[in-house]
Design a protein around this motif. Structure first.
Motif, PDB file in Angstrom:
ATOM      1  N   ASN A 168      41.989  46.313  38.143  1.00 28.74           N
ATOM      2  CA  ASN A 168      42.868  47.470  38.089  1.00 28.74           C
ATOM      3  C   ASN A 168      44.164  47.223  38.860  1.00 28.74           C
ATOM      4  O   ASN A 168      45.204  47.769  38.507  1.00 28.74           O
ATOM      5  N   GLU A 169      44.102  46.368  39.860  1.00 33.04           N
ATOM      6  CA  GLU A 169      45.334  46.009  40.573  1.00 33.04           C
ATOM      7  C   GLU A 169      46.292  45.265  39.636  1.00 33.04           C
ATOM      8  O   GLU A 169      47.502  45.492  39.666  1.00 33.04           O
ATOM      9  N   ASP A 170      45.734  44.386  38.793  1.00 32.95           N
ATOM     10  CA  ASP A 170      46.561  43.683  37.802  1.00 32.95           C
ATOM     11  C   ASP A 170      47.183  44.678  36.820  1.00 32.95           C
ATOM     12  O   ASP A 170      48.362  44.558  36.466  1.00 32.95           O
ATOM     13  N   LEU A 171      46.388  45.648  36.371  1.00 33.59           N
ATOM     14  CA  LEU A 171      46.888  46.646  35.420  1.00 33.59           C
ATOM     15  C   LEU A 171      47.956  47.514  36.059  1.00 33.59           C
ATOM     16  O   LEU A 171      48.958  47.858  35.423  1.00 33.59           O
ATOM     17  N   ARG A 172      47.766  47.849  37.334  1.00 34.74           N
ATOM     18  CA  ARG A 172      48.760  48.652  38.052  1.00 34.74           C
ATOM     19  C   ARG A 172      50.058  47.861  38.197  1.00 34.74           C
ATOM     20  O   ARG A 172      51.151  48.397  38.000  1.00 34.74           O
ATOM     21  N   ASP A 173      49.930  46.585  38.535  1.00 35.76           N
ATOM     22  CA  ASP A 173      51.105  45.721  38.681  1.00 35.76           C
ATOM     23  C   ASP A 173      51.864  45.627  37.361  1.00 35.76           C
ATOM     24  O   ASP A 173      53.096  45.750  37.328  1.00 35.76           O
ATOM     25  N   PHE A 174      51.141  45.429  36.266  1.00 32.98           N
ATOM     26  CA  PHE A 174      51.766  45.355  34.949  1.00 32.98           C
ATOM     27  C   PHE A 174      52.484  46.669  34.638  1.00 32.98           C
ATOM     28  O   PHE A 174      53.621  46.676  34.172  1.00 32.98           O
ATOM     29  N   SER A 175      51.827  47.779  34.911  1.00 31.72           N
ATOM     30  CA  SER A 175      52.417  49.084  34.629  1.00 31.72           C
ATOM     31  C   SER A 175      53.674  49.323  35.460  1.00 31.72           C
ATOM     32  O   SER A 175      54.642  49.926  34.971  1.00 31.72           O
ATOM     33  N   GLN A 176      53.689  48.853  36.686  1.00 28.02           N
ATOM     34  CA  GLN A 176      54.894  48.999  37.515  1.00 28.02           C
ATOM     35  C   GLN A 176      56.054  48.189  36.937  1.00 28.02           C
ATOM     36  O   GLN A 176      57.213  48.620  36.981  1.00 28.02           O
ATOM     37  N   LYS A 177      55.738  47.057  36.338  1.00 25.11           N
ATOM     38  CA  LYS A 177      56.781  46.262  35.677  1.00 25.11           C
ATOM     39  C   LYS A 177      57.277  46.973  34.423  1.00 25.11           C
ATOM     40  O   LYS A 177      58.470  46.935  34.103  1.00 25.11           O
ATOM     41  N   LEU A 178      56.367  47.639  33.713  1.00 23.98           N
ATOM     42  CA  LEU A 178      56.777  48.451  32.560  1.00 23.98           C
ATOM     43  C   LEU A 178      57.716  49.564  33.008  1.00 23.98           C
ATOM     44  O   LEU A 178      58.698  49.872  32.329  1.00 23.98           O
ATOM     45  N   GLN A 179      57.411  50.168  34.136  1.00 20.50           N
ATOM     46  CA  GLN A 179      58.254  51.239  34.652  1.00 20.50           C
ATOM     47  C   GLN A 179      59.672  50.730  34.917  1.00 20.50           C
ATOM     48  O   GLN A 179      60.651  51.397  34.589  1.00 20.50           O
ATOM     49  N   LYS A 180      59.783  49.542  35.475  1.00 17.79           N
ATOM     50  CA  LYS A 180      61.106  48.970  35.737  1.00 17.79           C
ATOM     51  C   LYS A 180      61.875  48.735  34.433  1.00 17.79           C
ATOM     52  O   LYS A 180      63.071  48.978  34.353  1.00 17.79           O
ATOM     53  N   ILE A 181      61.171  48.252  33.414  1.00 17.72           N
ATOM     54  CA  ILE A 181      61.810  48.052  32.105  1.00 17.72           C
ATOM     55  C   ILE A 181      62.303  49.387  31.554  1.00 17.72           C
ATOM     56  O   ILE A 181      63.428  49.500  31.072  1.00 17.72           O
ATOM     57  N   ALA A 182      61.452  50.408  31.640  1.00 16.85           N
ATOM     58  CA  ALA A 182      61.836  51.737  31.150  1.00 16.85           C
ATOM     59  C   ALA A 182      63.065  52.250  31.905  1.00 16.85           C
ATOM     60  O   ALA A 182      63.996  52.789  31.295  1.00 16.85           O
ATOM     61  N   GLU A 183      63.076  52.069  33.199  1.00 18.46           N
ATOM     62  CA  GLU A 183      64.217  52.520  34.002  1.00 18.46           C
ATOM     63  C   GLU A 183      65.488  51.765  33.631  1.00 18.46           C
ATOM     64  O   GLU A 183      66.559  52.367  33.511  1.00 18.46           O
ATOM     65  N   GLU A 184      65.375  50.447  33.433  1.00 15.06           N
ATOM     66  CA  GLU A 184      66.541  49.643  33.033  1.00 15.06           C
ATOM     67  C   GLU A 184      67.121  50.138  31.714  1.00 15.06           C
ATOM     68  O   GLU A 184      68.329  50.158  31.522  1.00 15.06           O
ATOM     69  N   LYS A 185      66.248  50.539  30.810  1.00 12.19           N
ATOM     70  CA  LYS A 185      66.674  50.976  29.480  1.00 12.19           C
ATOM     71  C   LYS A 185      66.899  52.490  29.406  1.00 12.19           C
ATOM     72  O   LYS A 185      67.167  53.022  28.341  1.00 12.19           O
ATOM     73  N   LYS A 186      66.763  53.152  30.573  1.00 14.37           N
ATOM     74  CA  LYS A 186      66.965  54.605  30.660  1.00 14.37           C
ATOM     75  C   LYS A 186      66.036  55.376  29.717  1.00 14.37           C
ATOM     76  O   LYS A 186      66.448  56.309  29.035  1.00 14.37           O
ATOM     77  N   LEU A 187      64.774  54.960  29.713  1.00 15.82           N
ATOM     78  CA  LEU A 187      63.747  55.603  28.906  1.00 15.82           C
ATOM     79  C   LEU A 187      62.808  56.383  29.822  1.00 15.82           C
ATOM     80  O   LEU A 187      62.664  56.053  31.003  1.00 15.82           O
ATOM     81  N   GLU A 188      62.167  57.383  29.259  1.00 17.31           N
ATOM     82  CA  GLU A 188      61.187  58.173  30.011  1.00 17.31           C
ATOM     83  C   GLU A 188      59.933  57.335  30.223  1.00 17.31           C
ATOM     84  O   GLU A 188      59.416  56.727  29.289  1.00 17.31           O
ATOM     85  N   TYR A 189      59.472  57.290  31.471  1.00 20.83           N
ATOM     86  CA  TYR A 189      58.244  56.566  31.813  1.00 20.83           C
ATOM     87  C   TYR A 189      57.190  57.592  32.223  1.00 20.83           C
ATOM     88  O   TYR A 189      57.467  58.479  33.031  1.00 20.83           O
ATOM     89  N   ILE A 190      55.991  57.466  31.669  1.00 22.59           N
ATOM     90  CA  ILE A 190      54.893  58.368  32.003  1.00 22.59           C
ATOM     91  C   ILE A 190      53.796  57.544  32.666  1.00 22.59           C
ATOM     92  O   ILE A 190      53.178  56.692  32.028  1.00 22.59           O
ATOM     93  N   ASP A 191      53.577  57.806  33.941  1.00 27.72           N
ATOM     94  CA  ASP A 191      52.580  57.046  34.702  1.00 27.72           C
ATOM     95  C   ASP A 191      51.216  57.722  34.578  1.00 27.72           C
ATOM     96  O   ASP A 191      50.870  58.616  35.345  1.00 27.72           O
ATOM     97  N   LEU A 192      50.456  57.286  33.598  1.00 27.66           N
ATOM     98  CA  LEU A 192      49.122  57.821  33.352  1.00 27.66           C
ATOM     99  C   LEU A 192      48.088  57.242  34.319  1.00 27.66           C
ATOM    100  O   LEU A 192      47.075  57.873  34.624  1.00 27.66           O
ATOM    101  N   PHE A 193      48.338  56.034  34.770  1.00 28.90           N
ATOM    102  CA  PHE A 193      47.357  55.233  35.498  1.00 28.90           C
ATOM    103  C   PHE A 193      46.642  55.990  36.626  1.00 28.90           C
ATOM    104  O   PHE A 193      45.413  56.082  36.621  1.00 28.90           O
ATOM    105  N   PRO A 194      47.364  56.551  37.605  1.00 30.03           N
ATOM    106  CA  PRO A 194      46.652  57.170  38.735  1.00 30.03           C
ATOM    107  C   PRO A 194      45.872  58.422  38.344  1.00 30.03           C
ATOM    108  O   PRO A 194      44.920  58.803  39.034  1.00 30.03           O
ATOM    109  N   CYS A 195      46.240  59.032  37.248  1.00 30.13           N
ATOM    110  CA  CYS A 195      45.610  60.285  36.822  1.00 30.13           C
ATOM    111  C   CYS A 195      44.235  60.073  36.197  1.00 30.13           C
ATOM    112  O   CYS A 195      43.516  61.040  35.936  1.00 30.13           O
ATOM    113  N   PHE A 196      43.875  58.823  35.943  1.00 33.58           N
ATOM    114  CA  PHE A 196      42.569  58.502  35.371  1.00 33.58           C
ATOM    115  C   PHE A 196      41.648  57.827  36.395  1.00 33.58           C
ATOM    116  O   PHE A 196      40.528  57.467  36.062  1.00 33.58           O
ATOM    117  N   LEU A 197      42.128  57.660  37.612  1.00 28.91           N
ATOM    118  CA  LEU A 197      41.376  56.940  38.638  1.00 28.91           C
ATOM    119  C   LEU A 197      40.456  57.841  39.450  1.00 28.91           C
ATOM    120  O   LEU A 197      40.783  58.995  39.732  1.00 28.91           O
TER     121      LEU A 197
END
Length: 191
Positions: A128-157
């Motif tokens: 899950n640490e790997d998945l969290r790390d990957f998701s944080q990188k997705l968030q950075k991509i979304a921010e760079e492209k000015k897209l809405e990012y929805i962080d589902l990960f912690p809400c299922f833990l």
């Protein structure tokens, strides 16, 4: 290319008629009964069980041909299950977003984090640490492209694992898991 259909009884896509919202991804998306979850929204389910980022990129044209108003994207877990490196997967993710922007520029894209897994129920080569790390990188991509990012990960833990209430096998979602996902994206679907 012929018509493609959602296995959950969704409308055909790949047609030229206008679409409101597209949900796009792998089995997590595919197996969601989006029409029941959001009965007042015009949703086309373009999820496909087993899909990777490469698969989504290859079939992206039919999914966005109707120029949807919104597109919810959740993809990447199958790439990681196939032990593809994060850099490769993230580059393909960027290519997906670039193709959407080029071919359907008015579509509002929502980048969703990956979901955690329950490693007590599902054995995998990643944590899950790997998945969290990957998701944080997705968030950075979304921010760079000015897209809405929805962080589902912690809400299922729960206690560092996918909450057993939300999963059928440690990876896929139970009905309660889909209800939770609905709660988390409902404001974006209805805005």
């Amino acid at each position: 290319m012929g018509l493609l259909f959602s296995a959950m009884g969704g409308a055909a896509f790949g047609q030229d008629s206008p679409r409101g919202i597209v949900v796009l991804g792998d089995s997590l998306t595919h197996w969601g009964d989006w029409k029941s979850l959001f009965p007042d929204a015009e949703i086309t389910n373009c999820g496909m069980a087993g899909d990777t980022t490469e698969d989504v990129f290859a079939r992206l044209g039919p999914a966005i041909s109707s120029k949807p108003r919104k597109l919810f994207l959740l993809i990447g877990i199958n790439d990681l299950l196939q032990t593809k490196g994060q850099a490769e997967v993230l580059n393909r993710y960027r290519a997906i977003l670039k193709k959407i922007a080029k071919n359907s520029p008015a579509t509002k894209v929502y980048v969703q984090s990956l979901l955690p897994v329950n490693t007590e129920m599902f054995t995998s080569s990643f944590s899950n640490e790997d998945l969290r790390d990957f998701s944080q990188k997705l968030q950075k991509i979304a921010e760079e492209k000015k897209l809405e990012y929805i962080d589902l990960f912690p809400c299922f833990l729960k206690d560092g694992q996918m909450d057993r209430e939300y999963t059928s096998d440690g990876l896929h979602l139970s009905p309660a898991g889909y209800d939770r996902w609905k709660e988390l994206i409902e404001k974006f679907v209805t805005e």
